[in-house]
Design an enzyme around this catalytic site. Sequence first.
Site, PDB file in Angstrom:
ATOM      1  N   ASP A 168      -1.623  -2.242  -4.133  1.00  0.00           N
ATOM      2  CA  ASP A 168      -3.050  -2.281  -3.767  1.00  0.00           C
ATOM      3  C   ASP A 168      -3.672  -0.918  -4.051  1.00  0.00           C
ATOM      4  OD1 ASP A 168      -2.888  -4.848  -2.787  1.00  0.00           O
ATOM      5  OD2 ASP A 168      -2.905  -4.274  -0.677  1.00  0.00           O
ATOM      6  N   ARG A 228      -5.121  -6.431 -11.145  1.00  0.00           N
ATOM      7  CA  ARG A 228      -6.045  -7.178 -10.278  1.00  0.00           C
ATOM      8  C   ARG A 228      -7.350  -6.387 -10.248  1.00  0.00           C
ATOM      9  NH1 ARG A 228      -4.464  -6.639  -4.387  1.00  0.00           N
ATOM     10  NH2 ARG A 228      -2.870  -8.179  -4.831  1.00  0.00           N
ATOM     11  N   GLN A 232     -10.822  -0.880  -9.062  1.00  0.00           N
ATOM     12  CA  GLN A 232     -11.995  -1.197  -8.231  1.00  0.00           C
ATOM     13  C   GLN A 232     -13.280  -0.994  -9.033  1.00  0.00           C
ATOM     14  OE1 GLN A 232     -10.589   1.896  -5.787  1.00  0.00           O
ATOM     15  NE2 GLN A 232     -10.183   0.605  -4.005  1.00  0.00           N
ATOM     16  N   LYS A 266       0.862  -1.189   0.000  1.00  0.00           N
ATOM     17  CA  LYS A 266       0.000   0.000   0.000  1.00  0.00           C
ATOM     18  C   LYS A 266       0.893   1.231   0.000  1.00  0.00           C
ATOM     19  CE  LYS A 266      -4.222  -1.803   1.962  1.00  0.00           C
ATOM     20  NZ  LYS A 266      -3.848  -3.201   1.692  1.00  0.00           N
ATOM     21  N   HIS A 305     -14.805 -13.374  -4.096  1.00  0.00           N
ATOM     22  CA  HIS A 305     -15.346 -14.626  -3.533  1.00  0.00           C
ATOM     23  C   HIS A 305     -16.743 -14.866  -4.083  1.00  0.00           C
ATOM     24  CE1 HIS A 305     -12.775 -12.379  -0.748  1.00  0.00           C
ATOM     25  NE2 HIS A 305     -12.140 -13.521  -0.723  1.00  0.00           N
TER      26      HIS A 305
HETATM   27  P1  FDA Z   1     -19.033  -9.760  -2.168  1.00  0.00           P
HETATM   28  O1  FDA Z   1     -18.576  -8.873  -1.044  1.00  0.00           O
HETATM   29  O2  FDA Z   1     -20.253  -9.418  -2.905  1.00  0.00           O
HETATM   30  O3  FDA Z   1     -19.113 -11.234  -1.585  1.00  0.00           O
HETATM   31  C1  FDA Z   1     -19.548 -12.342  -2.327  1.00  0.00           C
HETATM   32  C2  FDA Z   1     -19.632 -13.539  -1.404  1.00  0.00           C
HETATM   33  O4  FDA Z   1     -18.321 -13.875  -0.933  1.00  0.00           O
HETATM   34  C3  FDA Z   1     -20.430 -13.304  -0.148  1.00  0.00           C
HETATM   35  O5  FDA Z   1     -21.799 -13.511  -0.361  1.00  0.00           O
HETATM   36  C4  FDA Z   1     -19.826 -14.290   0.797  1.00  0.00           C
HETATM   37  O6  FDA Z   1     -20.322 -15.567   0.546  1.00  0.00           O
HETATM   38  C5  FDA Z   1     -18.359 -14.267   0.432  1.00  0.00           C
HETATM   39  N1  FDA Z   1     -17.590 -13.258   1.244  1.00  0.00           N
HETATM   40  C6  FDA Z   1     -17.203 -12.039   0.853  1.00  0.00           C
HETATM   41  N2  FDA Z   1     -16.528 -11.401   1.830  1.00  0.00           N
HETATM   42  C7  FDA Z   1     -16.516 -12.238   2.866  1.00  0.00           C
HETATM   43  C8  FDA Z   1     -15.988 -12.150   4.172  1.00  0.00           C
HETATM   44  N3  FDA Z   1     -15.324 -11.077   4.618  1.00  0.00           N
HETATM   45  N4  FDA Z   1     -16.159 -13.222   4.986  1.00  0.00           N
HETATM   46  C9  FDA Z   1     -16.802 -14.336   4.552  1.00  0.00           C
HETATM   47  N5  FDA Z   1     -17.340 -14.449   3.324  1.00  0.00           N
HETATM   48  C10 FDA Z   1     -17.205 -13.435   2.502  1.00  0.00           C
HETATM   49  N6  FDA Z   1     -10.189  -3.958  -2.259  1.00  0.00           N
HETATM   50  C11 FDA Z   1      -9.690  -2.720  -2.495  1.00  0.00           C
HETATM   51  O7  FDA Z   1     -10.414  -1.727  -2.390  1.00  0.00           O
HETATM   52  N7  FDA Z   1      -8.377  -2.587  -2.876  1.00  0.00           N
HETATM   53  C12 FDA Z   1      -7.545  -3.657  -3.048  1.00  0.00           C
HETATM   54  O8  FDA Z   1      -6.380  -3.474  -3.410  1.00  0.00           O
HETATM   55  C13 FDA Z   1      -8.063  -4.953  -2.789  1.00  0.00           C
HETATM   56  N8  FDA Z   1      -7.304  -6.069  -2.939  1.00  0.00           N
HETATM   57  C14 FDA Z   1      -7.886  -7.316  -2.848  1.00  0.00           C
HETATM   58  C15 FDA Z   1      -7.141  -8.467  -3.129  1.00  0.00           C
HETATM   59  C16 FDA Z   1      -7.766  -9.711  -3.141  1.00  0.00           C
HETATM   60  C17 FDA Z   1      -6.973 -10.923  -3.486  1.00  0.00           C
HETATM   61  C18 FDA Z   1      -9.165  -9.820  -2.849  1.00  0.00           C
HETATM   62  C19 FDA Z   1      -9.882 -11.131  -2.907  1.00  0.00           C
HETATM   63  C20 FDA Z   1      -9.875  -8.696  -2.526  1.00  0.00           C
HETATM   64  C21 FDA Z   1      -9.252  -7.443  -2.496  1.00  0.00           C
HETATM   65  N9  FDA Z   1      -9.985  -6.297  -2.161  1.00  0.00           N
HETATM   66  C22 FDA Z   1      -9.422  -5.066  -2.397  1.00  0.00           C
HETATM   67  C23 FDA Z   1     -11.295  -6.419  -1.482  1.00  0.00           C
HETATM   68  C24 FDA Z   1     -12.449  -6.318  -2.483  1.00  0.00           C
HETATM   69  O9  FDA Z   1     -12.568  -5.004  -2.955  1.00  0.00           O
HETATM   70  C25 FDA Z   1     -13.773  -6.715  -1.817  1.00  0.00           C
HETATM   71  O10 FDA Z   1     -14.048  -5.841  -0.763  1.00  0.00           O
HETATM   72  C26 FDA Z   1     -13.819  -8.140  -1.287  1.00  0.00           C
HETATM   73  O11 FDA Z   1     -13.140  -9.022  -2.134  1.00  0.00           O
HETATM   74  C27 FDA Z   1     -15.282  -8.622  -1.143  1.00  0.00           C
HETATM   75  O12 FDA Z   1     -15.927  -8.585  -2.383  1.00  0.00           O
HETATM   76  P2  FDA Z   1     -16.322  -9.901  -3.242  1.00  0.00           P
HETATM   77  O13 FDA Z   1     -15.897  -9.655  -4.637  1.00  0.00           O
HETATM   78  O14 FDA Z   1     -15.748 -11.092  -2.610  1.00  0.00           O
HETATM   79  O15 FDA Z   1     -17.897  -9.903  -3.276  1.00  0.00           O
END
Ligand code: FDA
Length: 304
Positions: free
Chosen positions: A132, A182, A161, A98, A225
Amino acid sequence: MERFMKNFFLFLAKSKILTRAAKAYGLRLGASRFVAGETLEEAALAVKELNDRGLAVTIDYLGEFVDSEAEASERTKRLIDVLEMIGKEKLTAHVSVKLTSLGMNLSESLVLGNMRRILEAAEAHSVFVTIDMEDFAHCQKTLEIFRMLKQEYDHVGTVLQAYLYRSLDDASALKALCARLRLVKGAYKESPEVAFPEKKDVDENFKKLIKACLLNGNFTAVATHDEKIIAYTKQLVKEHNIARDQIEFQMLYGIRPERQLELAREGYTMRVYVPFGTDWYGYFMRRLAERPANAAFVLKSLFK
Ligand code: FDA
């Protein structure tokens, strides 16, 4: 209620007083589910276990918003220790950083100098470094710094994002740089002036971004996820014959570990984002904000 809890945890994530208190308290409050440990040794053990199960990793030495040049320099040294550990232990691991933790709010020359030291060390150990993306206030500057570094080094990428209106334009502006990107939904509290307030719009924009980046021919890491987004990506890969070495999935440490293994078994590179360090509080609060149901873990650990 869900939205209230989300905003509440994102508000707590920014508290400097609570960050300090959490450091003193140690990795409790259920945070160890999402954080691989407080020391480099603990992180190395977690990474080895993941690698042994066929998962690639990106390591995040936790920390944001340093107050002095000395602190930024200290963090740079610690990150170089991480890179040396990856080389020495022959881990399958990238590093995520970061820019606010390397002095971006203090001066551009400071953060550029620190990033160059990190990228030199990363080159020596053949490690890829992802910058990030933090909150919107730092987005433009982060992309500018990324552009400067990408002209000097090949092994650096960044994050876009899907919740930001600007990200599709950023993706096409970065196309010529052949940047390894990413893609994520976005984890910070942003105003509707800059980001989609509704989840369904974020999800739609996420799909558009994935399609644009994959069809641009750039390497794309889909970090989510969300099963619907994963299915959409797999469908695109099939339809457009995208090579497996142009795409990977990424998930966070401790979230959907079984699904991580399944995707690896299906032949996709699955990279797990492994955070470690004493500065875990802000990261942990953002994970609770994504899924307030996880707050139950916090309550359980408090009563243990
Ligand atoms: P969403 O939040 O809609 O979740 C989909 C499903 O995933 C949920 O219904 C649940 O089943 C599961 N899930 C999600 N979060 C969970 C939790 N905390 N605990 C349990 N289950 C959960 N953001 C950013 O702003 N800057 C960045 O640099 C990064 N870098 C980054 C790297 C990597 C490898 C990942 C996976 C994520 C990031 N993020 C990030 C975070 C990203 O922006 C986001 O907030 C999270 O990934 C959650 O969003 P989803 O896409 O998983 O979908």
